[in-house]
Design a protein around this motif. Sequence first.
Motif, PDB file in Angstrom:
ATOM      1  N   ILE A 198       0.986  -1.105   0.002  1.00 20.60           N
ATOM      2  CA  ILE A 198       0.098   0.046   0.159  1.00 20.60           C
ATOM      3  C   ILE A 198       0.917   1.051   0.048  1.00 20.60           C
ATOM      4  O   ILE A 198       1.870   1.428   0.890  1.00 20.60           O
ATOM      5  N   VAL A 199       0.649   2.193  -0.972  1.00 19.91           N
ATOM      6  CA  VAL A 199       1.436   3.445  -1.115  1.00 19.91           C
ATOM      7  C   VAL A 199       0.899   4.426  -0.418  1.00 19.91           C
ATOM      8  O   VAL A 199       1.545   5.397  -0.288  1.00 19.91           O
ATOM      9  N   SER A 200      -0.403   4.668  -0.308  1.00 17.83           N
ATOM     10  CA  SER A 200      -1.170   5.814   0.052  1.00 17.83           C
ATOM     11  C   SER A 200      -2.439   5.403   0.773  1.00 17.83           C
ATOM     12  O   SER A 200      -2.920   4.463   0.217  1.00 17.83           O
ATOM     13  N   ILE A 201      -2.989   6.299   1.530  1.00 17.92           N
ATOM     14  CA  ILE A 201      -4.244   6.234   2.158  1.00 17.92           C
ATOM     15  C   ILE A 201      -5.028   7.233   1.951  1.00 17.92           C
ATOM     16  O   ILE A 201      -4.565   8.463   2.288  1.00 17.92           O
ATOM     17  N   HIS A 202      -6.388   7.324   1.696  1.00 20.95           N
ATOM     18  CA  HIS A 202      -7.186   8.661   1.472  1.00 20.95           C
ATOM     19  C   HIS A 202      -8.506   8.351   2.259  1.00 20.95           C
ATOM     20  O   HIS A 202      -9.414   7.581   1.861  1.00 20.95           O
ATOM     21  N   PRO A 203      -8.791   9.259   3.558  1.00 21.72           N
ATOM     22  CA  PRO A 203     -10.059   8.905   4.073  1.00 21.72           C
ATOM     23  C   PRO A 203     -11.172   9.381   3.052  1.00 21.72           C
ATOM     24  O   PRO A 203     -11.083  10.336   2.313  1.00 21.72           O
ATOM     25  N   VAL A 204     -12.468   8.918   3.093  1.00 23.27           N
ATOM     26  CA  VAL A 204     -13.609   9.262   2.412  1.00 23.27           C
ATOM     27  C   VAL A 204     -14.498  10.004   3.547  1.00 23.27           C
ATOM     28  O   VAL A 204     -14.926   9.162   4.518  1.00 23.27           O
ATOM     29  N   LEU A 205     -14.838  11.114   3.358  1.00 25.65           N
ATOM     30  CA  LEU A 205     -15.557  11.930   4.372  1.00 25.65           C
ATOM     31  C   LEU A 205     -16.967  11.442   4.469  1.00 25.65           C
ATOM     32  O   LEU A 205     -17.700  10.787   3.551  1.00 25.65           O
ATOM     33  N   SER A 206     -17.650  11.507   5.753  1.00 29.52           N
ATOM     34  CA  SER A 206     -18.995  11.036   5.937  1.00 29.52           C
ATOM     35  C   SER A 206     -20.177  11.462   5.202  1.00 29.52           C
ATOM     36  O   SER A 206     -21.249  10.976   4.639  1.00 29.52           O
ATOM     37  N   THR A 207     -19.427  12.738   4.641  1.00 30.45           N
ATOM     38  CA  THR A 207     -20.557  13.396   3.480  1.00 30.45           C
ATOM     39  C   THR A 207     -20.490  13.101   2.263  1.00 30.45           C
ATOM     40  O   THR A 207     -21.395  13.204   1.794  1.00 30.45           O
ATOM     41  N   GLU A 208     -19.514  12.163   1.904  1.00 32.94           N
ATOM     42  CA  GLU A 208     -19.386  11.569   0.617  1.00 32.94           C
ATOM     43  C   GLU A 208     -19.843  10.075   0.874  1.00 32.94           C
ATOM     44  O   GLU A 208     -20.240   9.642  -0.392  1.00 32.94           O
ATOM     45  N   SER A 209     -19.793   9.396   1.896  1.00 35.07           N
ATOM     46  CA  SER A 209     -20.156   8.060   1.972  1.00 35.07           C
ATOM     47  C   SER A 209     -20.397   7.724   3.232  1.00 35.07           C
ATOM     48  O   SER A 209     -19.559   8.125   3.961  1.00 35.07           O
ATOM     49  N   ARG A 210     -21.236   6.915   3.695  1.00 38.48           N
ATOM     50  CA  ARG A 210     -21.674   6.561   5.074  1.00 38.48           C
ATOM     51  C   ARG A 210     -21.079   5.021   5.298  1.00 38.48           C
ATOM     52  O   ARG A 210     -21.037   4.731   6.357  1.00 38.48           O
ATOM     53  N   THR A 211     -20.738   4.321   4.281  1.00 30.06           N
ATOM     54  CA  THR A 211     -20.226   3.008   4.316  1.00 30.06           C
ATOM     55  C   THR A 211     -18.576   2.967   3.997  1.00 30.06           C
ATOM     56  O   THR A 211     -18.164   1.968   4.624  1.00 30.06           O
ATOM     57  N   ILE A 212     -18.421   3.674   3.119  1.00 30.55           N
ATOM     58  CA  ILE A 212     -16.878   3.631   2.731  1.00 30.55           C
ATOM     59  C   ILE A 212     -16.023   4.709   3.711  1.00 30.55           C
ATOM     60  O   ILE A 212     -16.297   5.904   3.611  1.00 30.55           O
ATOM     61  N   HIS A 213     -15.012   4.284   4.385  1.00 27.70           N
ATOM     62  CA  HIS A 213     -14.453   5.248   5.391  1.00 27.70           C
ATOM     63  C   HIS A 213     -12.862   5.369   4.707  1.00 27.70           C
ATOM     64  O   HIS A 213     -12.458   6.707   4.875  1.00 27.70           O
ATOM     65  N   LEU A 214     -12.319   4.664   4.023  1.00 28.47           N
ATOM     66  CA  LEU A 214     -10.960   4.814   3.499  1.00 28.47           C
ATOM     67  C   LEU A 214     -10.718   4.085   2.351  1.00 28.47           C
ATOM     68  O   LEU A 214     -11.219   2.981   2.163  1.00 28.47           O
ATOM     69  N   VAL A 215      -9.762   4.934   1.414  1.00 33.06           N
ATOM     70  CA  VAL A 215      -9.351   4.222   0.316  1.00 33.06           C
ATOM     71  C   VAL A 215      -7.902   4.124   0.247  1.00 33.06           C
ATOM     72  O   VAL A 215      -7.185   5.011   0.415  1.00 33.06           O
ATOM     73  N   ALA A 216      -7.375   2.694   0.176  1.00 36.50           N
ATOM     74  CA  ALA A 216      -5.998   2.341  -0.058  1.00 36.50           C
ATOM     75  C   ALA A 216      -5.505   2.239  -1.542  1.00 36.50           C
ATOM     76  O   ALA A 216      -6.057   1.300  -2.106  1.00 36.50           O
ATOM     77  N   VAL A 217      -4.523   2.966  -1.709  1.00 38.57           N
ATOM     78  CA  VAL A 217      -3.939   2.447  -3.056  1.00 38.57           C
ATOM     79  C   VAL A 217      -2.812   1.866  -3.024  1.00 38.57           C
ATOM     80  O   VAL A 217      -1.748   2.110  -2.325  1.00 38.57           O
ATOM     81  N   THR A 218      -2.525   0.664  -3.836  1.00 40.72           N
ATOM     82  CA  THR A 218      -1.431  -0.018  -3.668  1.00 40.72           C
ATOM     83  C   THR A 218      -0.606   0.286  -4.842  1.00 40.72           C
ATOM     84  O   THR A 218      -0.775   1.058  -5.598  1.00 40.72           O
ATOM     85  N   SER A 219       0.784  -0.447  -4.719  1.00 37.56           N
ATOM     86  CA  SER A 219       1.733  -0.120  -5.983  1.00 37.56           C
ATOM     87  C   SER A 219       1.294  -0.546  -7.336  1.00 37.56           C
ATOM     88  O   SER A 219       1.675  -0.058  -8.090  1.00 37.56           O
ATOM     89  N   SER A 220       0.083  -1.396  -7.487  1.00 37.06           N
ATOM     90  CA  SER A 220      -0.201  -1.839  -8.853  1.00 37.06           C
ATOM     91  C   SER A 220      -1.385  -0.867  -9.208  1.00 37.06           C
ATOM     92  O   SER A 220      -2.145  -1.429 -10.062  1.00 37.06           O
ATOM     93  N   GLY A 221      -1.850   0.082  -8.331  1.00 30.64           N
ATOM     94  CA  GLY A 221      -2.944   0.856  -8.470  1.00 30.64           C
ATOM     95  C   GLY A 221      -4.260   0.666  -8.104  1.00 30.64           C
ATOM     96  O   GLY A 221      -5.341   1.138  -8.424  1.00 30.64           O
ATOM     97  N   MET A 222      -4.523  -0.504  -7.506  1.00 33.18           N
ATOM     98  CA  MET A 222      -6.062  -0.880  -7.003  1.00 33.18           C
ATOM     99  C   MET A 222      -5.962  -0.404  -5.536  1.00 33.18           C
ATOM    100  O   MET A 222      -5.054  -0.142  -4.852  1.00 33.18           O
TER     101      MET A 222
END
Length: 222
Positions: A198-222
Amino acid sequence: MNNRSQRRASIPGIFIDQIEYLLILATPIEIILLGMSLNSAATVHTPNGYAHPAGELTLYVTQMSVPSDNVSMTSIIGTDSGRIFMCGNDGHLYELLYQAEEGWFTRKCRKQNHTSTPYSRLMPTFLKLSQEDPISAIALDDSRNVLYALSNKSNIEVIYLGSDGEQFSKIERNTEIAKLAQNLTPTSPLLDSRNFQIVSIHPVLSTESRTIHLVAVTSSGM
């Protein structure tokens, strides 16, 4: 020389009323707090006819600083309540604490290591060992008062700052993210645990989603 800066609102009641934000300057030698205010009463008109607010930026010397102890802060994050968290190149998570007056046993400005052991805090800097799984990045979700810490081994720790934003509680540490991702997409060749990173992490605000809290990006892009 590494020099990081971050602008954020300050804790009320510590600085003069004119100071709206803090500018944090961090070098391997010293971390300095500067006050900042912006007078945005003016308006600037661009050649294409658009009007943009503009103003005068004023910096204030706060006389607040703390030694960095040869640690370069790779990222600095401020909360809406005025707390300041920093990720050092030594793999530790720090908080920059500041108050209006000197205390009996506390300085006006000091840094607190949230990931070291009580014994290591008593050791000189040159004798301290590196973290077994050092923190490489931090990210903040101000809408939920949650701080995330990403380690070099792609583990993610969740830290709850409390409903008032003034606490610090480590509530979860996920060390099997690669396995969980493989279970969701077992046929994907991009999720090989041998090179999963995992190369970076990006929070998802509660105003944008109630179920998704965080997006993690891997070195392969997923």
